[in-house]
Enzyme design. Structure first.
Site, PDB file in Angstrom:
ATOM      1  N   TYR A  68      13.901  43.080  21.124  1.00 42.90           N
ATOM      2  CA  TYR A  68      15.173  42.365  21.252  1.00 42.90           C
ATOM      3  C   TYR A  68      16.338  43.342  21.255  1.00 42.90           C
ATOM      4  O   TYR A  68      17.229  43.274  22.113  1.00 42.90           O
ATOM      5  CB  TYR A  68      15.319  41.363  20.113  1.00 42.90           C
ATOM      6  N   LYS A 103      19.050  44.058  24.387  1.00 39.62           N
ATOM      7  CA  LYS A 103      20.498  43.861  24.255  1.00 39.62           C
ATOM      8  C   LYS A 103      21.243  45.176  24.501  1.00 39.62           C
ATOM      9  O   LYS A 103      22.320  45.181  25.114  1.00 39.62           O
ATOM     10  CB  LYS A 103      20.825  43.317  22.867  1.00 39.62           C
ATOM     11  N   ASN A 147      25.603  38.410  12.311  1.00 45.69           N
ATOM     12  CA  ASN A 147      24.983  37.087  12.308  1.00 45.69           C
ATOM     13  C   ASN A 147      26.069  36.007  12.312  1.00 45.69           C
ATOM     14  O   ASN A 147      26.878  35.938  11.385  1.00 45.69           O
ATOM     15  CB  ASN A 147      24.109  36.933  11.070  1.00 45.69           C
ATOM     16  N   VAL A 205      48.413  -5.631 -18.296  1.00 46.04           N
ATOM     17  CA  VAL A 205      47.620  -4.618 -19.020  1.00 46.04           C
ATOM     18  C   VAL A 205      48.405  -3.314 -19.142  1.00 46.04           C
ATOM     19  O   VAL A 205      49.054  -2.875 -18.201  1.00 46.04           O
ATOM     20  CB  VAL A 205      46.276  -4.370 -18.315  1.00 46.04           C
TER      21      VAL A 205
END
Length: 378
Positions: free
Chosen positions: A103, A107, A132, A289
């Site tokens: 790979y 590249k 990444n 209340v």
């Protein structure tokens, strides 16, 4: 400006085209795996710049690395060279190009082809060796550890951490998209022309994290639904990682219940707690209340009536000075309590009152800093 984007249906491509769709003055055409290289000629009409994202990173055979990365790039650049005016190119490579595997080699060879194309045709180009990339729409259980961890943790599935101390370099998808669009504009306009054919370009910021720290942070994101204590998700890497994690939630987990405490006065619900900026909640009160009737030494709160009519009462704990004010859901108005003043809130309307509340600290049962003290002395 018109772009040709190869690999437009991939992770980066989907995010890039989604951002461009929101912009004026930029259009694009897609080149996807459904196209043949010879079709590029037709797609190039009116194009000003090519963003080359297409590639192969998880093939069945190693030879496909070179077919999908080196050979495809070679054929694309050959077509670009044959145009009347060679177009500038942005190439998305990988830090794997530094490695001596199939790979990485494919590249690296593609990078060299882009550089040669730029030199031979006197046209600018930029090659990015991306760390990444993480963010929404990345395919889990494929080639992204972050995507796999997010997908599995969000679904109560196990994750595998082989080396918790292993360091990884990460870039966020929106930063990649911003850089690529800015680079395309620069290449087309000729801006920073002297720097355009520099050896390698980068996307910043790059985050260096350990695999173990990422896994632990994602577990904390998940656990925050139970503790209601949010991580510090407003800035930096944690902000981007949290956004990524949430994008992997299955649709049936878009919502989650929180505890509701109720009595004859109404209900009280805590929504969100922070580590250093307090907590958010809301409560209701039936007509007539009164809630509260206490003071704090350091703790303080902000109230916002979003429905109904309210009377706030205050008494100074030393001087017994009394003060009251009225607010309603018809006019948004924040009422802030001051330390040393006892305070309460009464529903003086005819319908249920709903009040948002922020306190500057998480309630600590062992040290609540809340002391009973009626506002009105009998």
């Amino acid at each position: 400006m018109k772009l040709l984007i190869t690999g437009a249906n991939g992770f980066v491509g989907k995010n890039l085209t989604a951002h461009i769709d929101e912009m004026e003055g930029i259009e694009y055409v897609k080149f996807t795996k459904d196209h043949k290289v010879y079709e590029v000629n037709e797609l190039l009409k009116g194009v000003d710049c090519v963003i080359h994202l297409a590639g192969v990173n998880r093939p069945e055979n190693e030879s496909e690395f070179f077919e999908g990365n080196t050979d495809l790039t070679k054929e694309l650049l050959k077509t670009l060279s044959e145009q009347p005016k060679p177009l500038p190119v942005i190439y998305s490579s990988s830090i794997q190009a530094e490695r001596d595997n199939a790979y990485g080699k494919s590249k690296r060879q593609a990078e060299e082809l882009v550089k040669s194309y730029a030199e031979d045709n006197a046209t600018p180009a930029k090659v990015y060796r991306l760390a990444n990339v993480f963010g929404k729409w990345c395919k889990p259980n494929y080639n992204s550890m972050v995507a796999t961890f997010c997908h599995n943790i969000a679904r109560d599935l196990p994750i595998q951490v082989n080396d918790a101390d292993a360091k990884v370099k990460l870039v966020y998808i929106d930063d990649v998209v911003k850089e690529f669009i800015g680079a395309a504009r620069d290449l087309v306009s000729g801006k920073n022309k002297n720097k355009q054919n520099e050896k390698l370009s980068e996307v910043l910021p790059v985050y260096e994290q350990t695999v173990g720290s990422i896994a632990e942070q994602l577990r904390l994101f998940k656990n925050s639904r139970g503790t209601l204590v949010t991580e510090r998700v407003g800035d930096g890497f944690i902000r981007k990682l949290y956004s990524t994690y949430v994008s992997y939630l299955p649709k049936d987990r878009f919502s989650y219940e929180v505890p509701k405490h109720g009595d004859e006065r109404g209900v009280f619900v805590e929504m969100l707690k922070t580590k250093d900026s307090g907590q958010f909640s809301f409560f209701t009160a039936h007509p007539g209340v009164t809630r509260g009737g206490h003071y704090h030494h350091t703790k303080n709160e902000k109230f916002l009536v979003i429905k109904g009519q309210a009377r706030f009462g205050f008494r100074h704990m030393v001087t017994n000075e009394y003060y009251e004010l009225f607010t309603s859901g018809d006019k948004p108005e924040i009422v802030e309590t001051a330390p040393g003043w006892s305070h309460d809130i009464t529903n003086v309307g005819d319908e249920e009152m709903v009040v948002m509340l922020w306190a500057n600290e998480i309630f600590d049962r062992d040290n609540p800093d809340t002391y009973y003290a009626p506002v009105k002395l009998s």
